[in-house]
Design a protein around this motif. Structure first.
Motif, PDB file in Angstrom:
ATOM      1  N   GLY A 180       8.360  17.018  50.673  1.00  0.00           N
ATOM      2  CA  GLY A 180       9.597  17.751  50.453  1.00  0.00           C
ATOM      3  C   GLY A 180      10.024  17.700  48.998  1.00  0.00           C
ATOM      4  N   ARG A 181       9.696  16.613  48.306  1.00  0.00           N
ATOM      5  CA  ARG A 181      10.037  16.504  46.893  1.00  0.00           C
ATOM      6  C   ARG A 181       9.259  17.514  46.057  1.00  0.00           C
ATOM      7  NH1 ARG A 181      12.675  12.841  43.893  1.00  0.00           N
ATOM      8  NH2 ARG A 181      12.152  12.675  41.672  1.00  0.00           N
ATOM      9  N   SER A 184      10.886  20.788  46.581  1.00  0.00           N
ATOM     10  CA  SER A 184      12.147  20.839  45.845  1.00  0.00           C
ATOM     11  C   SER A 184      11.918  21.083  44.364  1.00  0.00           C
ATOM     12  CB  SER A 184      12.918  19.531  46.044  1.00  0.00           C
ATOM     13  OG  SER A 184      13.226  19.331  47.405  1.00  0.00           O
ATOM     14  N   LEU A 189      15.055  22.324  42.550  1.00  0.00           N
ATOM     15  CA  LEU A 189      16.105  21.409  42.989  1.00  0.00           C
ATOM     16  C   LEU A 189      16.048  20.075  42.261  1.00  0.00           C
ATOM     17  CD1 LEU A 189      16.082  21.985  46.843  1.00  0.00           C
ATOM     18  CD2 LEU A 189      17.729  22.827  45.189  1.00  0.00           C
ATOM     19  N   VAL A 190      14.867  19.674  41.823  1.00  0.00           N
ATOM     20  CA  VAL A 190      14.700  18.415  41.103  1.00  0.00           C
ATOM     21  C   VAL A 190      13.884  18.698  39.847  1.00  0.00           C
ATOM     22  CG1 VAL A 190      14.776  17.042  43.205  1.00  0.00           C
ATOM     23  CG2 VAL A 190      12.578  17.839  42.360  1.00  0.00           C
ATOM     24  N   HIS A 206      17.663  20.182  35.893  1.00  0.00           N
ATOM     25  CA  HIS A 206      17.991  20.637  37.229  1.00  0.00           C
ATOM     26  C   HIS A 206      18.449  22.078  37.160  1.00  0.00           C
ATOM     27  CE1 HIS A 206      17.803  16.723  39.271  1.00  0.00           C
ATOM     28  NE2 HIS A 206      18.200  16.239  38.117  1.00  0.00           N
ATOM     29  N   THR A 210      20.388  26.729  42.209  1.00  0.00           N
ATOM     30  CA  THR A 210      19.697  26.434  43.451  1.00  0.00           C
ATOM     31  C   THR A 210      20.633  25.716  44.401  1.00  0.00           C
ATOM     32  OG1 THR A 210      17.694  26.167  42.149  1.00  0.00           O
ATOM     33  CG2 THR A 210      17.625  25.407  44.424  1.00  0.00           C
ATOM     34  N   ALA A 213      19.567  20.601  48.626  1.00  0.00           N
ATOM     35  CA  ALA A 213      18.183  20.343  49.006  1.00  0.00           C
ATOM     36  C   ALA A 213      17.954  20.628  50.481  1.00  0.00           C
ATOM     37  CB  ALA A 213      17.846  18.879  48.690  1.00  0.00           C
TER      38      ALA A 213
END
Length: 216
Positions: A180-181, A184, A189-190, A206, A210, A213
């Motif tokens: 998931g990271r 993202s 998102l990250v 960042h 967006t 998460a």
């Protein structure tokens, strides 16, 4: 080797360019061809494979964004023109409704007849755009409920039809991401993940555009 086999790598290259850039136009720029050619090549590939590689429902979100910009533009134009005659209203939709009341008040002598005619033209455009936005939102909600993934996403607190349908339309297969990271990082998102000699480093900023998460 047949002609179709020779063209297969080209079709694959077009598909990968679309997947990486998330845009037919940007993919065309990367490949040095037109947007129409990229779309036609992808359609031909989907036809021969018998499957749908990409969801086209992102058009709903692009059109929605355009309509919202038009609504803001018309609202700002109404405020600017009316301010020339000393007519102002609070910020927000309630303020716009107050201005529309003034426009339709024939007894208000602050607005000349010609100006009132032009302002009513803008009012008519604003009402049309608002109706189109509502229709677009109804279609977005229906699109989010059409797929099992969309319905599951809407069960997550903070994820509504708009975000769920955008996720389904943009990401064809979430299993393509390691975690998931990684997903993202791909959608902003990250910070972007970079690896060097087995050590993972994070760089970049960042994204402010967006949403929250999404667990996958």
């Amino acid at each position: 080797m047949t002609y179709e086999n020779r063209r297969s790598p080209q079709w694959t290259q077009h598909f990968l360019a679309i997947a990486e850039t998330l845009s037919f136009s940007k993919a065309g720029e990367t490949l040095g061809i037109s947007r129409a050619t990229v779309s036609a090549q992808l359609g031909e590939l989907e036809k021969r494979l018998g499957i749908r590689l990409l969801q086209r429902t992102t058009m709903l979100h692009r059109v929605r964004l355009m309509l919202n910009r038009q609504r803001t533009q018309i609202s700002n134009a109404l405020r600017a023109h009316l301010s020339e005659f000393g007519v102002v209203a609070p910020i927000g939709r309630n303020g716009i409704e107050q201005l529309l009341v003034v426009i339709n008040d024939e007894n208000d002598a602050r607005i000349p007849a010609d100006a009132r005619l032009c302002l009513r033209m803008l009012e008519a455009q604003l009402r049309v755009v608002k109706e189109q936005i509502l229709e677009n939102d109804r279609r977005v909600r229906a699109s989010a409920r059409e797929t099992e993934l969309g319905r599951r996403l809407m069960e997550i607190p903070g994820v509504g039809p708009l975000l769920a349908s955008a996720f389904v339309a943009t990401i064809a297969d979430a299993h393509a991401f390691k975690s998931g990271r990684c997903l993202s990082a791909w959608i902003g998102l990250v910070p972007k993940q970079n690896s060097s000699c087995g050590f993972r480093r994070e760089a970049g900023r960042h994204s402010d555009q967006t949403p929250a998460a999404i667990p996958v």
